[in-house]
Design an enzyme around this catalytic site. Structure first.
Site, short mmCIF file in Angstrom:
data_model
loop_
_atom_site.label_atom_id
_atom_site.label_comp_id
_atom_site.label_asym_id
_atom_site.label_seq_id
_atom_site.Cartn_x
_atom_site.Cartn_y
_atom_site.Cartn_z
N HIS A 188 25.93 33.69 21.50
CA HIS A 188 25.07 33.95 20.84
C HIS A 188 25.42 35.44 20.94
O HIS A 188 26.33 36.59 20.26
CB HIS A 188 24.13 34.03 20.21
CG HIS A 188 22.96 33.82 19.43
ND1 HIS A 188 22.49 35.20 18.73
CD2 HIS A 188 23.25 33.27 17.75
CE1 HIS A 188 22.47 35.60 17.42
NE2 HIS A 188 22.49 34.31 17.21
N HIS A 250 27.28 29.52 14.22
CA HIS A 250 27.36 30.26 14.18
C HIS A 250 29.22 29.15 14.35
O HIS A 250 29.81 30.80 14.33
CB HIS A 250 27.04 31.09 15.69
CG HIS A 250 25.77 32.12 14.76
ND1 HIS A 250 26.12 33.21 13.96
CD2 HIS A 250 24.14 32.21 15.51
CE1 HIS A 250 24.83 33.27 14.25
NE2 HIS A 250 24.01 33.10 14.79
CO CO Z 1 22.28 33.73 14.80
#
Ligand code: CO
Length: 306
Positions: A188, A250
């Protein structure tokens, strides 16, 4: 003289009686008289950011299975820290609804849990982890509530974790990887100082595999950093592996999506063929075992004096 002695004995007796009563109160006898004494009840609260991507929950299911195996008889609860995800799930038909960490802890308080380990399923001790940890600590020792709440560490929280993760991450690489092909673990990333765990992991990965890289969607190393390295080393093919607990938004969009800005599209344009794996690290037993061991460490803290 004898009278004085008698009085002294009486006083002493009264003192002992008072001390005995006080000791009784301290031991919780007085509370028992009010029916408040609670038998020991331990629980584990797993806190994830959450996902609404179908199938991504496989990572959470796997972690739950491993935690249940490691702690038989200990009750398990779940919470999602993302309000957006919780609301999305609440509005969907057939979706499993999740509580916020605070609501889950309040319910555990009411259910008579005396000791709780809160285990955030984050990769690094960034913003999400710290927010959950703060919430959890606020519930520790609350009157008539949970006597003690201990927070387990995220996947990467020490040098040992980095070395261990670097070792087990090789196990999630597809077997068909050929010599000269690279692997890129995409996490991330964050502006929080804890972002250093990603370049930290890179160091230990490079000791084992010169063609293993760490990248992040929102922090450092960036996509440009990884692309530069792959180009410098004349890499023609790379495996993109999510370095996130779940393969959610993501993974499906930023990493493996068909949009022009995804990692896959950008690297492909640069002449690097990409094979993306759509699995979260929570689906890998050896990676998830790190979180399980952090729960074990937190459980041990429950039994040590404060
Ligand atoms: Co995020």
């Amino acid at each position: 003289m004898r009278r004085i002695a008698h009085a002294t004995v009486k006083k002493l007796f009264a003192l002992l009686l008072a001390a005995g009563l006080l000791a009784g109160i301290a031991a919780g006898d007085a509370a028992a008289a009010h029916g408040d004494a609670k038998p020991e009840k331990r629980g584990i609260l797993l806190v994830a950011f959450g996902t609404s991507v179908e199938g991504a929950g496989a990572a959470y299911t796997n972690i739950e299975k491993l935690v249940k195996e490691a702690f038989p008889g200990v009750e398990l609860r779940w919470a999602y820290s993302s309000m957006i995800i919780r609301r999305k799930l609440a509005a969907e038909k057939n979706a499993v609804e999740r509580d916020s960490p605070a609501l889950a802890l309040a319910k555990m308080m009411d259910e008579g849990f005396t000791e709780v380990v809160v285990q955030p399923l984050q990769t690094i001790p960034g913003q999400e982890f710290n927010a959950t940890a703060e919430t959890a600590r606020a519930f520790s020792g609350m009157p008539k509530g949970v006597r003690r709440v201990v927070v387990g560490m995220p996947l990467l929280s020490s040098t040992q974790d980095l070395e261990r993760a670097a070792g087990v991450l090789a196990s999630i690489v597809p077997k068909e990887r050929a010599p000269g092909e690279a692997v890129v673990y995409v996490g991330h990333g964050t502006h929080h100082p804890a972002n250093v765990y990603y370049p930290g992991l890179q160091y230990y990965l490079q000791k084992k595999d010169k063609l293993a890289f760490v990248g992040t969607v929102e922090g450092s190393p960036t996509l440009a950093d990884v692309q530069a390295e792959l180009t410098r080393l004349k890499v023609k093919k790379a495996y993109l592996l999510p370095f996130l607990a779940v393969a959610g938004d993501h993974v499906h969009n930023d990493i493996a999506g068909d949009g022009p800005d995804s990692w896959k599209s950008t690297l492909t344009r640069a002449g690097i063929a990409c094979a993306a794996v759509l699995k979260g690290t929570g689906e890998s037993d050896p990676v998830a075992a790190i979180w399980v061991d952090h729960i074990k460490a937190a459980m041990e803290q429950l039994t040590t004096p404060q």
